[in-house]
Design a protein around this motif. Sequence first.
Motif, PDB file in Angstrom:
ATOM      1  N   ASP A   1       0.811  -1.219   0.000  1.00  0.00           N
ATOM      2  CA  ASP A   1       0.000   0.000   0.000  1.00  0.00           C
ATOM      3  C   ASP A   1       0.848   1.274   0.000  1.00  0.00           C
ATOM      4  N   PHE A   2       2.192   1.129  -0.123  1.00  0.00           N
ATOM      5  CA  PHE A   2       3.082   2.283  -0.169  1.00  0.00           C
ATOM      6  C   PHE A   2       2.912   3.004  -1.512  1.00  0.00           C
ATOM      7  N   ARG A   3       2.712   4.318  -1.478  1.00  0.00           N
ATOM      8  CA  ARG A   3       2.504   5.097  -2.697  1.00  0.00           C
ATOM      9  C   ARG A   3       3.847   5.612  -3.216  1.00  0.00           C
ATOM     10  N   LEU A   4       4.185   5.227  -4.449  1.00  0.00           N
ATOM     11  CA  LEU A   4       5.438   5.634  -5.077  1.00  0.00           C
ATOM     12  C   LEU A   4       5.360   7.083  -5.551  1.00  0.00           C
ATOM     13  N   ALA A   5       6.530   7.718  -5.654  1.00  0.00           N
ATOM     14  CA  ALA A   5       6.592   9.097  -6.136  1.00  0.00           C
ATOM     15  C   ALA A   5       7.817   9.252  -7.032  1.00  0.00           C
ATOM     16  N   GLY A   6       7.677  10.080  -8.059  1.00  0.00           N
ATOM     17  CA  GLY A   6       8.818  10.368  -8.929  1.00  0.00           C
ATOM     18  C   GLY A   6       9.979  10.892  -8.104  1.00  0.00           C
ATOM     19  N   GLY A   7      11.174  10.416  -8.419  1.00  0.00           N
ATOM     20  CA  GLY A   7      12.359  10.790  -7.658  1.00  0.00           C
ATOM     21  C   GLY A   7      12.711   9.786  -6.582  1.00  0.00           C
ATOM     22  N   ASP A   8      11.784   8.866  -6.254  1.00  0.00           N
ATOM     23  CA  ASP A   8      12.095   7.810  -5.289  1.00  0.00           C
ATOM     24  C   ASP A   8      13.222   6.945  -5.844  1.00  0.00           C
ATOM     25  N   THR A   9      14.070   6.452  -4.952  1.00  0.00           N
ATOM     26  CA  THR A   9      15.064   5.450  -5.320  1.00  0.00           C
ATOM     27  C   THR A   9      14.690   4.173  -4.590  1.00  0.00           C
ATOM     28  N   LEU A  10      14.424   3.117  -5.358  1.00  0.00           N
ATOM     29  CA  LEU A  10      14.025   1.837  -4.785  1.00  0.00           C
ATOM     30  C   LEU A  10      15.245   0.942  -4.657  1.00  0.00           C
ATOM     31  N   ILE A  11      15.429   0.335  -3.494  1.00  0.00           N
ATOM     32  CA  ILE A  11      16.504  -0.632  -3.268  1.00  0.00           C
ATOM     33  C   ILE A  11      15.886  -2.004  -3.477  1.00  0.00           C
ATOM     34  N   VAL A  12      16.355  -2.692  -4.529  1.00  0.00           N
ATOM     35  CA  VAL A  12      15.783  -3.992  -4.880  1.00  0.00           C
ATOM     36  C   VAL A  12      16.845  -5.083  -4.755  1.00  0.00           C
ATOM     37  N   ILE A  13      16.411  -6.271  -4.336  1.00  0.00           N
ATOM     38  CA  ILE A  13      17.312  -7.418  -4.208  1.00  0.00           C
ATOM     39  C   ILE A  13      16.689  -8.596  -4.942  1.00  0.00           C
ATOM     40  N   GLY A  14      17.521  -9.279  -5.720  1.00  0.00           N
ATOM     41  CA  GLY A  14      17.071 -10.464  -6.439  1.00  0.00           C
ATOM     42  C   GLY A  14      18.182 -10.990  -7.319  1.00  0.00           C
ATOM     43  N   THR A  15      17.828 -11.864  -8.251  1.00  0.00           N
ATOM     44  CA  THR A  15      18.823 -12.341  -9.216  1.00  0.00           C
ATOM     45  C   THR A  15      19.141 -11.201 -10.176  1.00  0.00           C
ATOM     46  N   ARG A  16      20.257 -11.304 -10.872  1.00  0.00           N
ATOM     47  CA  ARG A  16      20.634 -10.291 -11.856  1.00  0.00           C
ATOM     48  C   ARG A  16      19.503 -10.120 -12.876  1.00  0.00           C
ATOM     49  N   GLU A  17      18.953 -11.232 -13.365  1.00  0.00           N
ATOM     50  CA  GLU A  17      17.883 -11.180 -14.357  1.00  0.00           C
ATOM     51  C   GLU A  17      16.639 -10.502 -13.781  1.00  0.00           C
ATOM     52  N   GLY A  18      16.290 -10.845 -12.541  1.00  0.00           N
ATOM     53  CA  GLY A  18      15.127 -10.259 -11.894  1.00  0.00           C
ATOM     54  C   GLY A  18      15.277  -8.762 -11.693  1.00  0.00           C
ATOM     55  N   VAL A  19      16.466  -8.339 -11.277  1.00  0.00           N
ATOM     56  CA  VAL A  19      16.725  -6.910 -11.058  1.00  0.00           C
ATOM     57  C   VAL A  19      16.650  -6.156 -12.388  1.00  0.00           C
ATOM     58  N   GLU A  20      17.186  -6.750 -13.439  1.00  0.00           N
ATOM     59  CA  GLU A  20      17.101  -6.116 -14.758  1.00  0.00           C
ATOM     60  C   GLU A  20      15.650  -5.991 -15.223  1.00  0.00           C
ATOM     61  N   ALA A  21      14.842  -7.028 -14.972  1.00  0.00           N
ATOM     62  CA  ALA A  21      13.423  -6.988 -15.333  1.00  0.00           C
ATOM     63  C   ALA A  21      12.693  -5.935 -14.498  1.00  0.00           C
ATOM     64  N   ALA A  22      13.061  -5.809 -13.228  1.00  0.00           N
ATOM     65  CA  ALA A  22      12.454  -4.790 -12.355  1.00  0.00           C
ATOM     66  C   ALA A  22      12.758  -3.391 -12.880  1.00  0.00           C
ATOM     67  N   ALA A  23      14.001  -3.186 -13.334  1.00  0.00           N
ATOM     68  CA  ALA A  23      14.380  -1.865 -13.863  1.00  0.00           C
ATOM     69  C   ALA A  23      13.548  -1.526 -15.099  1.00  0.00           C
ATOM     70  N   VAL A  24      13.275  -2.537 -15.930  1.00  0.00           N
ATOM     71  CA  VAL A  24      12.430  -2.306 -17.122  1.00  0.00           C
ATOM     72  C   VAL A  24      11.014  -1.924 -16.700  1.00  0.00           C
ATOM     73  N   ILE A  25      10.450  -2.674 -15.752  1.00  0.00           N
ATOM     74  CA  ILE A  25       9.084  -2.394 -15.293  1.00  0.00           C
ATOM     75  C   ILE A  25       9.015  -1.001 -14.674  1.00  0.00           C
ATOM     76  N   LEU A  26       9.970  -0.685 -13.793  1.00  0.00           N
ATOM     77  CA  LEU A  26       9.949   0.607 -13.099  1.00  0.00           C
ATOM     78  C   LEU A  26      10.288   1.762 -14.039  1.00  0.00           C
ATOM     79  N   GLY A  27      10.903   1.451 -15.176  1.00  0.00           N
ATOM     80  CA  GLY A  27      11.257   2.491 -16.145  1.00  0.00           C
ATOM     81  C   GLY A  27      10.120   2.872 -17.082  1.00  0.00           C
ATOM     82  N   GLN A  28       8.965   2.210 -16.967  1.00  0.00           N
ATOM     83  CA  GLN A  28       7.818   2.512 -17.834  1.00  0.00           C
ATOM     84  C   GLN A  28       7.363   3.950 -17.629  1.00  0.00           C
ATOM     85  N   GLU A  29       7.088   4.603 -18.748  1.00  0.00           N
ATOM     86  CA  GLU A  29       6.580   5.989 -18.666  1.00  0.00           C
ATOM     87  C   GLU A  29       5.170   6.055 -19.154  1.00  0.00           C
TER      88      GLU A  29
END
Length: 156
Positions: A128-156
């Motif tokens: 239920d945490f509301r994201l905001a532009g400028g936030d920096t998210l600290i993510v942990i996972g496999t290299r592939e998972g982190v790369e996929a997360a960056a793609v998802i979070l990079g959506q405009e």
Amino acid sequence: MSSTPLPGIGVRYDLATREQRRLSVVAHRDGSRTLSAYREDDPDACALSVRLSSGEAAALVNALLPQHHSPNLLSTTELGLVAERIELAATSHWNGRLLGDTRMRTETGVSIVAVLRRAEAIPSPGPDFRLAGGDTLIVIGTREGVEAAAVILGQE
């Protein structure tokens, strides 16, 4: 490592190596650094002292880091997990939306362990945490998972 404030100068960081060699770095307020190494037979006697500009200090830091270093990479373990910082753009699709809406863990297998917002750190944000532009998210996972997360979070 220990640190000592040096009023009017900056901060001194002291380190003893595994071989019990003493090193210190004075971080001057102007951005320069002084790196000092002390003699083994007399830990109070300086054997080497080098003053570095901020650019030279940055070059030395880059030389000491592994070649595969990414500026966003925080750590890697033998388990194959990485931790990275992913910045959410102001124009992000997720700006103003709930963290749970990203379906991050379901889609990528990564965990968002903290969000850095301005000078504040929010550990273990819930769905239920509301994201905001400028936030920096600290993510942990496999290299592939982190790369996929960056793609998802990079959506405009």
